[in-house]
Design a protein around this motif. Sequence first.
Motif: not given
Length: 346
Positions: A204-218, A220-232
């Motif tokens: 049950r270790n959660l292992i981040m996909f390598s694409s989160m490091v090698t593909k900044p655009e991916f 960024e999609k996750v970051q955009n989700v956080w930005n969709s609610f954190l400021p509010y």
Amino acid sequence: MKLKQSLLIAILLSIISLAAWEIHWRSKPDYYRANLEDDRYLWAQHKAKVASATENDVVIIGSSRTGFDFNTHVWEEVQGSKPINLSTNGKPPLPFLEDIVENTDFNGTLILGVTPLLCFSPGVEQRNLEAKMWVEHYHNQTYAQKLGFWVSKPLERNLVMLTSSELKFYNDLDLKALINTISIGERIPPAPKFLNFGYNDEDRNLIMFSSMVTKPEFAEKVQNVWNSFLPYIPDYEVIKDVVPTIIEKYQEPAKKFKARGGKIILVRHKAENEWNMHTKRILPKNKVWDKFVELLDCPAYHFEDYGFMSKHTLPDWSHMNAEDAKTYTADLVNQLIKDKHLQKTN
């Protein structure tokens, strides 16, 4: 005869279609992996280990930061024994703490990972209900459910097309998730598109996909989700009358656990400033974390107080990549041993 031929053709076409579908998703290992779904069934299998755990064992609870940031294999290499990993993606630790205290005799070491917004914000009650459903499943699961989980294991381990989650990520491969990717007008405001950006092993270790490091655009999609609610989320001054009551709910189970010889260690994992600036605004450290530590009277490790806890860069601002998690785990376990909160068993 024609009916038999039609049936055989239909079966053949189905097999070819499924094989093509599986091959398509297998060609994207940076985004999808065949693995056991980290659901209440897998969690219950690990929760059962607590019944026979001793005072020398370690149990980990917390949400996704705890799941991504700790690696139990590295923990075992450093300390000599593997902790029981009961961290839960998207769920606060309180119901699991209460269950361990009320329904087991465990009196070892409990590592409690703290993500403030998921532990202390007013909206946490709904998340608590979801966590309690997992606890109830463990205590009430039927033989049929256990059998179903056992039968599904070989398929989940080997077929990427079965990738799914109880959290219903936008990029899951189950039919409902695929349908949700189809946009049909804008009759209602679109909900945040939470993305799955990792997979779990059978511990049950959660292992981040390598694409989160090698593909900044991916990432960024996750970051955009956080930005969709954190400021509010409202500032602390708006919710300050509610937060102390939420914090106090941890006091009684913690007190009971310590009274029977158990030890609780609090861990506040790192968040990048893009996330943490909202945490500071909503649940400031001196008014929430410090009060929480004082109330529970437990050893506490905050990322701002230890260099090794803050040295890694988090691709999505909130969770560690797989390689950094190994280093972080080794550093923290060594620190706990140095501080005499853990003992080497090898």
